[in-house]
Every structure is written in C-alpha cells, then in structure tokens.
Motif scaffolding. Structure first.
Motif, short mmCIF file in Angstrom:
data_model
loop_
_atom_site.label_atom_id
_atom_site.label_comp_id
_atom_site.label_asym_id
_atom_site.label_seq_id
_atom_site.Cartn_x
_atom_site.Cartn_y
_atom_site.Cartn_z
N SER A 105 64.94 -11.72 144.46
CA SER A 105 64.35 -11.04 145.63
C SER A 105 63.43 -11.94 146.44
O SER A 105 63.19 -11.68 147.63
N ASN B 284 75.59 -14.58 144.62
CA ASN B 284 75.57 -15.61 143.57
C ASN B 284 77.00 -16.09 143.23
O ASN B 284 77.58 -15.73 142.22
N LYS B 285 77.53 -16.94 144.15
CA LYS B 285 78.92 -17.38 144.00
C LYS B 285 79.15 -18.17 142.71
O LYS B 285 80.25 -18.22 142.18
N MET C 188 68.76 -21.51 154.75
CA MET C 188 69.09 -21.03 153.40
C MET C 188 68.18 -21.69 152.36
O MET C 188 67.42 -22.59 152.67
N GLY C 189 68.32 -21.26 151.10
CA GLY C 189 67.60 -21.91 150.01
C GLY C 189 68.07 -23.35 149.83
O GLY C 189 69.14 -23.73 150.33
N ALA D 71 62.76 -12.32 139.96
CA ALA D 71 62.56 -13.67 140.52
C ALA D 71 62.48 -14.67 139.37
O ALA D 71 62.55 -14.29 138.19
N GLY D 72 62.32 -15.93 139.74
CA GLY D 72 62.20 -16.97 138.72
C GLY D 72 60.75 -17.15 138.30
O GLY D 72 60.32 -16.65 137.26
N THR D 73 59.98 -17.84 139.15
CA THR D 73 58.59 -18.14 138.79
C THR D 73 57.59 -17.74 139.87
O THR D 73 56.38 -17.84 139.64
N GLY E 217 63.98 -15.07 147.16
CA GLY E 217 64.73 -16.14 147.83
C GLY E 217 65.18 -15.73 149.22
O GLY E 217 64.85 -14.64 149.72
N SER E 218 65.96 -16.61 149.82
CA SER E 218 66.41 -16.39 151.20
C SER E 218 67.24 -15.11 151.30
O SER E 218 66.97 -14.25 152.15
N ILE E 219 68.24 -14.95 150.45
CA ILE E 219 69.08 -13.74 150.51
C ILE E 219 68.27 -12.52 150.08
O ILE E 219 68.38 -11.45 150.68
N MET F 290 72.71 -14.04 158.06
CA MET F 290 73.15 -13.42 156.81
C MET F 290 72.83 -11.93 156.74
O MET F 290 73.37 -11.21 155.90
N ILE G 130 70.39 -14.34 142.66
CA ILE G 130 69.76 -15.46 141.94
C ILE G 130 70.60 -16.69 142.25
O ILE G 130 71.83 -16.59 142.38
N VAL G 131 69.97 -17.85 142.36
CA VAL G 131 70.75 -19.06 142.66
C VAL G 131 71.26 -19.68 141.35
O VAL G 131 70.53 -19.76 140.36
N ALA H 254 72.15 -19.50 136.48
CA ALA H 254 71.07 -18.65 135.94
C ALA H 254 71.30 -17.18 136.27
O ALA H 254 70.76 -16.30 135.59
N VAL I 179 61.16 -15.17 135.10
CA VAL I 179 61.49 -16.09 134.00
C VAL I 179 60.19 -16.54 133.34
O VAL I 179 60.05 -16.59 132.13
P1 NDP Z 1 66.85 -19.37 147.09
O1 NDP Z 1 66.60 -20.66 146.44
O2 NDP Z 1 66.25 -19.12 148.43
O3 NDP Z 1 66.40 -18.17 146.13
C1 NDP Z 1 66.78 -18.13 144.79
C2 NDP Z 1 66.25 -16.88 144.14
O4 NDP Z 1 66.63 -16.90 142.76
C3 NDP Z 1 64.71 -16.81 144.14
O5 NDP Z 1 64.32 -15.46 144.20
C4 NDP Z 1 64.35 -17.40 142.79
O6 NDP Z 1 63.08 -17.00 142.30
C5 NDP Z 1 65.44 -16.78 141.95
N1 NDP Z 1 65.69 -17.46 140.69
C6 NDP Z 1 65.91 -18.78 140.49
N2 NDP Z 1 66.15 -19.02 139.18
C7 NDP Z 1 66.05 -17.82 138.55
C8 NDP Z 1 66.20 -17.38 137.22
N3 NDP Z 1 66.47 -18.27 136.23
N4 NDP Z 1 66.07 -16.07 136.92
C9 NDP Z 1 65.77 -15.17 137.89
N5 NDP Z 1 65.63 -15.53 139.20
C10 NDP Z 1 65.78 -16.83 139.51
O7 NDP Z 1 68.44 -19.18 147.16
P2 NDP Z 1 69.31 -18.43 148.24
O8 NDP Z 1 68.77 -17.08 148.50
O9 NDP Z 1 69.57 -19.34 149.37
O10 NDP Z 1 70.70 -18.31 147.46
C11 NDP Z 1 70.90 -17.36 146.45
C12 NDP Z 1 72.38 -17.27 146.16
O11 NDP Z 1 73.04 -16.80 147.34
C13 NDP Z 1 73.03 -18.63 145.83
O12 NDP Z 1 74.03 -18.42 144.89
C14 NDP Z 1 73.66 -19.05 147.16
O13 NDP Z 1 74.78 -19.87 147.00
C15 NDP Z 1 74.06 -17.70 147.73
N6 NDP Z 1 74.17 -17.67 149.17
C16 NDP Z 1 73.08 -17.95 149.94
C17 NDP Z 1 73.16 -17.91 151.30
C18 NDP Z 1 71.96 -18.10 152.17
O14 NDP Z 1 72.04 -17.96 153.40
N7 NDP Z 1 70.81 -18.41 151.62
C19 NDP Z 1 74.44 -17.63 151.99
C20 NDP Z 1 75.50 -17.30 151.08
C21 NDP Z 1 75.37 -17.34 149.73
P3 NDP Z 1 61.75 -17.89 142.66
O15 NDP Z 1 61.44 -17.62 144.09
O16 NDP Z 1 60.72 -17.34 141.73
O17 NDP Z 1 62.10 -19.31 142.39
#
Ligand code: NDP
Length: 431
Positions: free
Chosen positions: A25, A142-143, A228-229, A60-62, A27-29, A290, A119-120, A123, A82
């Motif tokens: 939640s 999460n492809k 994006m992330g 989320a992660g951290t 992250g970018s998406i 997006m 989640i990216v 993970a 995490v």
């Molecule tokens: P971000 O890096 O912006 O966000 C990643 C999210 O995952 C954060 O909320 C992060 O938490 C969380 N996270 C990371 N590791 C863990 C873990 N071990 N357990 C739980 N949560 C975790 O990535 P994006 O939003 O850009 O991308 C997310 C997914 O969407 C990817 O698979 C990407 O390929 C796909 N995607 C993204 C697009 C985009 O426009 N961004 C477009 C199409 C697909 P924290 O903030 O705490 O690190």
C-alpha cells in the motif's frame, strides 16, 4: 450520468461495501489504488457509483510511518510490516502483524472480497497465493508472481474460481480489447491471431549499446513517460519489464510465444492491440496513468467515472510503432526462451533479475550486467537449450528463486567486488 447509473453494480453483499486488502500500500501502485478507492467512494456518495469500498487491510515492507499514516487516515484496523526498523509504534486501535510472512498472515486472517497484489517482486508471492487459495479475487500488479510461478497460480485460480484482474496497463489493455466481460485466467481461442503489447522504450531507447551498458542508476531511473517504483523503472530501462509482461500475458491469457509480441511505442498511448483472424485489430488507448487500469480492475465488470487523465488524443498525430532492437535490449528475447522452457525457468530469470537490479541500484554493477546476469543464470541453471525442471509446487519456485539469487551472488563475488564497472573508479562517462 445516465450511463453511470446504468453501469452501477448491484450490492451483492446486502448493501455492504466491498472489502479490500492492499498489499504494497505504501508503494506507487498501492498509493494510487487508495486514491482511486477514495474517488470511487466519493462518486458513490454523489450517487454516481453503486458499491463503495472498505479498505480492511494494508501491507508494506518497512515504511511504518507511511503505513500507519494510511491506516489512521482510512480507518484501517489491520496492517502488516516485514519489519519496523524505525521503531515507530502503531497508533491505538491498529493491529500490526510483523515478520517476513506478515502479509500472508494478514490475507489469511482478515476477511476480504478482493486483494490488490502490489508488493514488488517475488516477496509478493506467498500473500498472493494465500488469496488465491482462499478463493479471493486478485487485482494483480505483482507480475513477478506470475513470472516465477504462473503455472501454479493459474492452476490454483482455476481450481478456486478466482479472477485475476490485471492492473498492468498492457494486460488491462488486452483484457479491454476482448469482447465479453470474463476475467482472466482464460485461454484465448483461435479467432485471435496475435496480441501485441507496447513498450515506451524507456530512457535508453535512442542510446548506443555501449552507452546503455555503462548507464548509471540515476540515468536509468529517469523514465520518459511513467512514474513508478525503482525496481520496475529499472526493468523498463532494460526492457526486462516487457519480457516479464510477455510472460505474464502468456499465463493470464493462455497464449504461446507465437501469438505474443512487443513493439516500441514511445508515446505510451496505445497499450495493447488484439488482432483477430478476420483481419480486425482492436487497440486499447489511454494516458500513461496507472489510475485508469487500477480502476478497471476494481470496478470490473462495470465502468465508473474515473480520476485518471483522459486519453491524450492530440498525441495520436504522431504515434510511432517500431520493432525492438534485441541487440541493444537482449532481455526482451528472454521472454520467448522462458515461455518455451517452462518449469522453473521463469523463477530463475525473475530471481536473477531482482538480485542484479538490486546490485545495480547499489552501484555494484554497470547497467549492462543486469541482463548478462539474468541470461547467465538461465544458462547455468536451466541450460542453453534445455527445458526448465518441472514446477511441482511452491517449494520448487522458492528453490529456483534461491538458485537464481545464489548465481548472481557468486558472480558478484567473482568479479572483484564489482570493479568491472567501466569508469566506476574514475566516474562513469556520459552518453
Ligand atoms: P514500489 O517500490 O513503489 O512499492 C513496493 C511496495 O511493496 C511498497 O509498499 C513496499 O513497502 C512493499 N514491499 C516491498 N517488499 C515487501 C515485502 N517483503 N513484504 C510486504 N511488502 C513489501 O513498487 P511499485 O508500486 O512500482 O510496483 C509494485 C508492483 O506493481 C511491481 O510488481 C511492479 O512490477 C508492478 N507494476 C507497477 C507499476 C507502476 O506504475 N508502479 C505498473 C505496472 C506494474 P515499503 O514502502 O515499506 O518498502
């Protein structure tokens, strides 16, 4: 307005909101999903959208500060992390799960109607699988889960009757080009000759092969059209993202490599084209925003007023579609290889790429090494002509993931601490 009313869904849980868990939640998406849900709930309040959403869980992660801020603002009572390195304590009334499997436990313990898997990386696999096993529909960003374990995920989704609603803009585009309103997984019949997804070409589209090989993280993180992330942005720069997406499309739509291709389309307005055998081609267009595909996944099978930018029709005066250059962007060619090899090859490719991207972002390797390492991992673990070892269960996916990461780790140690980076000591030269 008349259309919005006609398209309103009935409240199928006796008028109760649709309960959503957002994984990733912060992250970018994830953040854009919250924006879309807030807008849809506001549209519900104005009588323009039928069924409101209730966010019941966030993972989320951290980034504890951002996560707790979201939970407090949205009234969410269950969250997962995490780890909480900042030692920020949860506001009262918010239950926090922690640990490497916390997102999976969140999915298993909080009742939901839809899980947004954002989640990216690898993970995200366990929590996404938990939702599929529990019969909860997935809105999938999460492809990497499908690349690493598509065979298992699609098999499980078919067994439990789960829809995998694509968030990736290209897959949302394919889906929107198909007649009818069924959701993936599906196997597209013979009336479809070919499916094309587009790639912007990334920041290095016009760079020479040598310059691309030496590119820095700062240069690779500057995506021309999408925000994006970091991991997916680096994947876009190498076109690894397009390879991952072809594999994702293979699983979502049941298409072999002979009916899937990618073209370079720098304007990022056309996201997908579906060619039918009668000669018709249906394309999906939209702004590089997006929020629109996220909303399509959330409101399926209905349409609602959106907050995404409208399609930039003026840009259509100069739309380009070019064949990708596999010499400068060899990662794209890996998609065919993985689809043909099957088994655990996707997990190996994905893991090696994730580890190599991390090393690149840490300035340990030059940009060109990312693809060399992911192809090297396939050569070493799968073999250059071989079929991937079968994927019998998630433990096979996890083992293949570890093998891919170990390969990259040992390669990094064997290149003298990363000193193969051209110009690392003297500073990387520009283009
Ligand atoms: P971000 O890096 O912006 O966000 C990643 C999210 O995952 C954060 O909320 C992060 O938490 C969380 N996270 C990371 N590791 C863990 C873990 N071990 N357990 C739980 N949560 C975790 O990535 P994006 O939003 O850009 O991308 C997310 C997914 O969407 C990817 O698979 C990407 O390929 C796909 N995607 C993204 C697009 C985009 O426009 N961004 C477009 C199409 C697909 P924290 O903030 O705490 O690190």
């Amino acid at each position: 307005m008349a259309n919005a009313h006609r398209d309103m869904p009935k409240n199928d849980r006796a008028g109760r909101p649709r309960r959503v868990i957002i994984l990733g939640s912060t992250g970018s998406i994830g953040r854009q999903t919250i924006e879309v849900i807030n807008a849809l709930n506001a549209a519900h309040g104005r009588g323009e959208w039928g069924r409101p959403f209730e966010i019941v869980g966030l993972a989320a992660g951290t980034n504890a500060g951002a996560l707790f801020g979201q939970a407090a603002a949205l009234g969410v009572r269950s969250v997962s992390l995490v780890a909480n390195p900042d030692a920020i304590s949860a506001p009262s009334g918010i239950g926090t799960l922690t640990g490497p499997d916390a997102a999976e436990r969140l999915v298993r313990t909080v009742d939901a109607d839809l899980v947004v898997a954002a989640i990216v990386g690898f993970a995200g696999l366990d929590a996404t699988f938990a939702a599929i096993e529990l019969g909860i529909d997935i809105a999938l960003a999460n492809k990497e889960t499908l690349v690493a374990a598509g065979e298992l995920a699609i098999g499980a989704a078919r067994r439990t009757g789960v829809s995998i609603l694509p968030i990736d803009s290209e897959h949302s585009g394919i889906w929107q080009c198909l007649a009818g309103s069924a959701a993936p997984p599906m196997s597209l019949g013979e009336t479809i000759r070919r499916v094309t997804i587009t790639a912007s070409g990334g920041p290095f589209r016009l760079w020479s092969g040598d310059a691309i090989r030496r590119a820095t993280p700062e240069q690779a993180l500057e995506h021309p059209t999408w925000s994006m992330g970091p991991k997916v942005t680096i994947d876009c720069a190498s076109l690894t993202n397009k390879a991952l997406e072809l594999i994702e499309a293979h699983w979502l739509f049941g298409l072999g490599p002979d009916r899937l291709r990618a073209v370079i389309h720098p304007q990022s307005v056309v996201h997908a084209l579906v060619e039918y055998t009668d000669g018709s081609t249906i394309a999906q267009l939209g702004a590089p925003d997006m929020r629109t595909p996220i909303q399509c996944a959330l409101t399926h099978p209905h349409r609602a007023p959106g907050i995404g930018d409208p399609t930039p029709v003026n840009a259509m005066q100069s739309m380009e579609f070019d064949e990708p250059d596999l010499d400068r962007f060899p990662a794209l060619g890996v998609a065919d290889r993985v689809m043909k090899s099957g088994g655990v090859s996707g997990a190996v490719f994905n893991a090696a790429n994730e580890a190599a991207v991390e090393a690149f972002l840490n300035h340990e390797i030059p940009f060109g090494r990312i693809t060399e390492l992911s192809i090297g991992a396939l050569d070493a673990i799968i073999g250059s002509a071989g079929a991937g070892a079968p994927m019998r269960g998630l433990s096979d996916a996890r083992e293949a993931d570890s093998q891919g990461r170990r390969f990259v780790g040992s390669e990094l140690r064997s290149i003298d601490g990363g000193l193969t980076i051209p110009g690392k000591k003297a500073g990387v030269r520009g283009r």
